[in-house]
Write a protein that holds these residues in place. Structure first.
Motif, PDB file in Angstrom:
ATOM      1  N   ASN A  93       0.838  -1.202   0.000  1.00 44.16           N
ATOM      2  CA  ASN A  93       0.000   0.000   0.000  1.00 44.16           C
ATOM      3  C   ASN A  93       0.869   1.246   0.000  1.00 44.16           C
ATOM      4  OD1 ASN A  93      -2.049  -1.934   1.931  1.00 44.16           O
ATOM      5  ND2 ASN A  93      -2.846  -0.895   0.153  1.00 44.16           N
ATOM      6  N   GLY A  94       0.510   2.189  -0.839  1.00 42.08           N
ATOM      7  CA  GLY A  94       1.244   3.445  -0.889  1.00 42.08           C
ATOM      8  C   GLY A  94       2.536   3.376  -1.675  1.00 42.08           C
ATOM      9  N   GLY A 138       2.951   3.555  -4.787  1.00 43.26           N
ATOM     10  CA  GLY A 138       2.971   4.472  -5.928  1.00 43.26           C
ATOM     11  C   GLY A 138       2.367   3.888  -7.196  1.00 43.26           C
ATOM     12  N   THR A 164      -0.904   3.491  -8.175  1.00 37.90           N
ATOM     13  CA  THR A 164      -1.940   4.313  -8.785  1.00 37.90           C
ATOM     14  C   THR A 164      -1.360   5.597  -9.353  1.00 37.90           C
ATOM     15  OG1 THR A 164      -3.643   3.390  -7.347  1.00 37.90           O
ATOM     16  CG2 THR A 164      -4.105   5.526  -8.336  1.00 37.90           C
ATOM     17  N   THR A 165      -0.415   6.174  -8.637  1.00 36.48           N
ATOM     18  CA  THR A 165       0.230   7.392  -9.148  1.00 36.48           C
ATOM     19  C   THR A 165       0.925   7.102 -10.469  1.00 36.48           C
ATOM     20  OG1 THR A 165       0.561   8.102  -6.860  1.00 36.48           O
ATOM     21  CG2 THR A 165       1.830   9.250  -8.558  1.00 36.48           C
TER      22      THR A 165
HETATM   23  N1  LIG Z   1      -2.417  13.965  -4.753  1.00 41.51           N
HETATM   24  C1  LIG Z   1      -1.563  13.548  -3.809  1.00 41.51           C
HETATM   25  N2  LIG Z   1      -1.039  14.406  -2.919  1.00 41.51           N
HETATM   26  C2  LIG Z   1      -0.180  14.000  -1.977  1.00 41.51           C
HETATM   27  N3  LIG Z   1       0.233  12.735  -1.839  1.00 41.51           N
HETATM   28  C3  LIG Z   1      -0.253  11.819  -2.701  1.00 41.51           C
HETATM   29  C4  LIG Z   1      -1.172  12.172  -3.723  1.00 41.51           C
HETATM   30  N4  LIG Z   1      -1.480  11.042  -4.423  1.00 41.51           N
HETATM   31  C5  LIG Z   1      -0.785  10.051  -3.861  1.00 41.51           C
HETATM   32  N5  LIG Z   1      -0.056  10.494  -2.834  1.00 41.51           N
HETATM   33  C6  LIG Z   1       0.833   9.695  -1.996  1.00 41.51           C
HETATM   34  O1  LIG Z   1       1.690   8.991  -2.845  1.00 41.51           O
HETATM   35  C7  LIG Z   1       1.933   7.679  -2.330  1.00 41.51           C
HETATM   36  C8  LIG Z   1       1.573   6.660  -3.373  1.00 41.51           C
HETATM   37  O2  LIG Z   1       0.171   6.599  -3.498  1.00 41.51           O
HETATM   38  P1  LIG Z   1      -0.551   5.629  -4.525  1.00 41.51           P
HETATM   39  O3  LIG Z   1      -2.007   5.872  -4.408  1.00 41.51           O
HETATM   40  O4  LIG Z   1       0.072   5.785  -5.852  1.00 41.51           O
HETATM   41  O5  LIG Z   1      -0.200   4.211  -3.915  1.00 41.51           O
HETATM   42  P2  LIG Z   1      -0.710   2.771  -4.361  1.00 41.51           P
HETATM   43  O6  LIG Z   1       0.483   1.953  -4.591  1.00 41.51           O
HETATM   44  O7  LIG Z   1      -1.712   2.867  -5.437  1.00 41.51           O
HETATM   45  O8  LIG Z   1      -1.409   2.299  -3.014  1.00 41.51           O
HETATM   46  P3  LIG Z   1      -2.689   1.349  -2.800  1.00 41.51           P
HETATM   47  O9  LIG Z   1      -2.192  -0.049  -2.953  1.00 41.51           O
HETATM   48  O10 LIG Z   1      -3.086   1.627  -1.384  1.00 41.51           O
HETATM   49  O11 LIG Z   1      -3.705   1.735  -3.795  1.00 41.51           O
HETATM   50  C9  LIG Z   1       1.121   7.563  -1.052  1.00 41.51           C
HETATM   51  O12 LIG Z   1       1.955   7.813   0.046  1.00 41.51           O
HETATM   52  C10 LIG Z   1       0.091   8.638  -1.209  1.00 41.51           C
HETATM   53  O13 LIG Z   1      -0.322   9.120   0.039  1.00 41.51           O
END
Ligand SMILES: Nc1ncnc2c1ncn2[C@@H]1O[C@H](COP(=O)(O)OP(=O)(O)OP(=O)(O)O)[C@@H](O)[C@H]1O
Ligand SMILES: [Mg+2]
Lengths: 272, 289
Positions: free
Chosen positions: A37-38, A40, A42-43
């Motif tokens: 989780n977190g 990155g 989705t980013t």
């Molecule tokens: N718009 C934003 N502003 C600030 N921080 C962000 C933003 N979008 C994402 N983050 C941070 O970037 C990091 C990566 O987030 P992301 O959603 O890409 O993770 P993920 O791998 O998709 O997680 P999950 O498995 O929980 O979906 C996290 O720490 C999140 O809090």
């Protein structure tokens, strides 16, 4: 290469969500992106599809540099995606949602539309036929007339896939397609993703269900704290110490946090 | 065209009211076009004023015939829609609302202070060239066009971006371009409404196009609804007719709009005509109502 990234980086205040990631995706097959989780994931999807712009780095799609292109242009070039937190047009019907997914494929202008010319009618008829075919593929043809928001959760995920597929993308990005599905639905989903890949659409998916990922993927990229830490086949990923560490580390950290919180609670609790 | 005597009488007695129904209907559609794709613009009264002033001047100073004045009166509103729209549409929604309120105030002081525009006295003696049939033909034409456009990829794009602009962009919809197109369409409709209004009342003044009329036009759509283009017209007609029925209670009339808006927001969240328009062309949906 179908998709390539070069030093792709996205910074937010105080953290680097995606950190210097190089990806190279060959056309065809099913690729997975995993990580705690977190990490990155989705980013990274948002960077690839143009919903978030990179702080640094480039994205190339089918040989063209698309780093500066807005999301709608990338869709027209052949990318389509679903969302981790379902984003359907809830008041629109199931069929209308899928038709909206075909937007970039429709080209009739305003005048032929208002005059209901033959070109308009033919294009709409073809679009409806394709939308129904996409619904049939995911097994939602009977629900075509219902408001999208009225569907059960699992069906909403399938509808998002149909809505993305109808534009006949070269690359389909699925962000946690199995989230919230029961085991039977997950098995059906795996079969659906396999069928989609067989038609020549390259699939890139994010998923936490490791059984699903390992059974389905041709290759896997592992992210941790925004960095790519490993890349390989499912067997290689399973055997890689860095991956196990990343997941164990994440789990350990979560457990530590939980026990720490418990300690705090005891400490702050009502005094005897 | 010969009308029965009773109808002729009726039209004569209520002519101003009947014209208001048509003109307010057009203004309601101008509001609908922007709201239906998820934007809040409060510039419709300002666009109306631009259409009214430019139309009146073209008739009085340039002596143009009305069939040329009417389309020409859209030029100034469209120009200002582009000036405001291009820089603000990439920003979040509130900027457009604020910028359009600002436009209304700037224009009001321009009308007040430019002698050629009549100053505080406004423009008088505008020839009454807007016929009843013209007003209602334009309203019917606009309504029909909006229904036909609404049931196509354009209508689907509008509703999609109202519901979720990010997802709409991911579907390949150029949200900024649609927003600008909607604002320009809105300017055309409001400009025409203004030109018609100027050519049926013979007088226009700087205070007719300020903040209060802007809110009244917004309330047409709030009361009627934005699920289909008939709804805002119903809202406009309701708010135009009701005060007429309450002529004997002037104190109440003043508060009426406010009360109606509050009641509508509380009890009719989808408006008087709350149904949602189908987004596929007739027959094609195959039972998918
Ligand atoms: N718009 C934003 N502003 C600030 N921080 C962000 C933003 N979008 C994402 N983050 C941070 O970037 C990091 C990566 O987030 P992301 O959603 O890409 O993770 P993920 O791998 O998709 O997680 P999950 O498995 O929980 O979906 C996290 O720490 C999140 O809090
Ligand atoms: Mg995620």
């Amino acid at each position: 290469m179908l998709l390539e990234t070069n030093g792709l980086t996205r910074r937010y205040a105080g953290l680097v969500a995606v950190d210097n990631v190089d990806l190279a995706l060959k056309p065809g097959g099913i690729h997975a992106l995993i990580g705690p989780n977190g990490a990155g994931k989705t980013t990274l999807f948002n960077l690839l599809t143009g919903l978030v712009m990179p702080s640094e780095g480039q994205v190339r799609f089918q040989g063209t540099d698309i780093t500066a292109l807005p999301a709608h242009r990338r869709t027209a070039l052949g990318m389509a995606r679903t969302f981790q937190n379902i984003r359907l047009f809830r008041s629109m019907s199931v069929l209308e949602n899928v038709l909206t997914g075909a937007h970039s494929k429709l080209s009739t202008g305003l005048l032929p539309t208002v005059l209901r010319l033959k070109s308009f009618r033919a294009e709409e008829r073809a679009a409806v036929a394709q939308a129904r075919a996409a619904l049939e593929l995911v097994g939602l043809e009977a629900q075509a007339a219902l408001p999208a928001g009225s569907l059960p959760y699992g069906d909403q995920r399938l509808l998002e896939i149909a809505r993305a597929l109808v534009s006949r993308p070269a690359l389909l990005l699925l962000d946690e397609p199995a989230a919230g599905m029961n085991p039977a639905e997950t098995v059906q989903l795996a079969a659906l993703v396999r069928r989609i890949a067989q038609t020549g659409t390259t699939v890139l998916l994010v998923e936490h269900d490791m059984g699903f990922v390992m059974g389905l993927s041709d290759s896997i990229t592992v992210l941790n704290f925004g960095r790519k830490i490993f890349e390989g086949t499912p067997a290689e990923v399973r055997a890689a110490p860095v991956v196990v560490e990343a997941y164990l580390g994440a789990r350990l950290a979560a457990r530590l946090r939980a026990s720490h919180a418990a300690t705090l609670e005891v400490a702050d609790g009502p005094r005897a | 065209m010969t009308l029965p005597a009773w109808l002729d009488d009726l039209l004569w007695t209520y002519q101003t009211l009947i014209h208001s129904l048509g003109i307010n209907g057009l203004l309601a559609l101008a509001m609908y076009v922007v709201l239906a794709c998820g934007q809040l613009s409060l510039g419709q009264a300002a666009f109306m004023g631009l259409g009214a002033y430019s139309g009146a001047l073209l008739t009085m100073k340039a002596g143009l015939p009305f069939y040329l004045v009417l389309p020409a009166s859209c030029v100034a509103p469209v120009a200002f829609a582009l000036i405001i729209g291009v820089p603000t549409l990439r920003l979040s929604g509130v900027y457009l609302a604020i910028a359009t309120i600002g436009l209304g105030e700037v224009l009001r002081s321009a009308y007040l202070n430019i002698d050629a525009l009549g100053g505080a006295l406004g423009l008088n003696g505008i020839p009454e060239r807007a016929e009843t049939w013209m007003i209602f033909a334009l309203l019917a034409l606009s309504l029909t066009a909006l229904v036909l456009v609404g049931r196509s990829r354009f209508g689907r794009a509008m509703e999609a971006m109202r519901e979720d602009p990010t997802a709409a962009a991911a579907m390949g919809i150029d949200v900024a371009r649609y927003h600008l197109a909607a604002l320009v369409t809105s300017a055309v409709l409001a400009g025409i409404a203004g030109c018609l209004a100027a050519h049926q009342s013979s007088f226009i003044g700087p205070n007719e196009y300020g903040f209060e009329p802007a809110v009244t036009i917004l309330s047409f759509a709030l009361l009627g609804g934005i699920g289909n283009p008939f709804a805002p017209i119903a809202g406009a007609w309701f708010l135009t007719l009701l005060p007429e029925l309450m002529r004997d209670l002037p104190e109440l009339r003043l508060a009426l709009n406010g009360i109606i808006i509050v009641l509508a927001v509380l009890f009719l969240p989808h408006g008087l005509l709350g149904w949602r328009m189908r987004r596929t062309p007739e027959k094609l949906a195959g039972g998918a109502r």
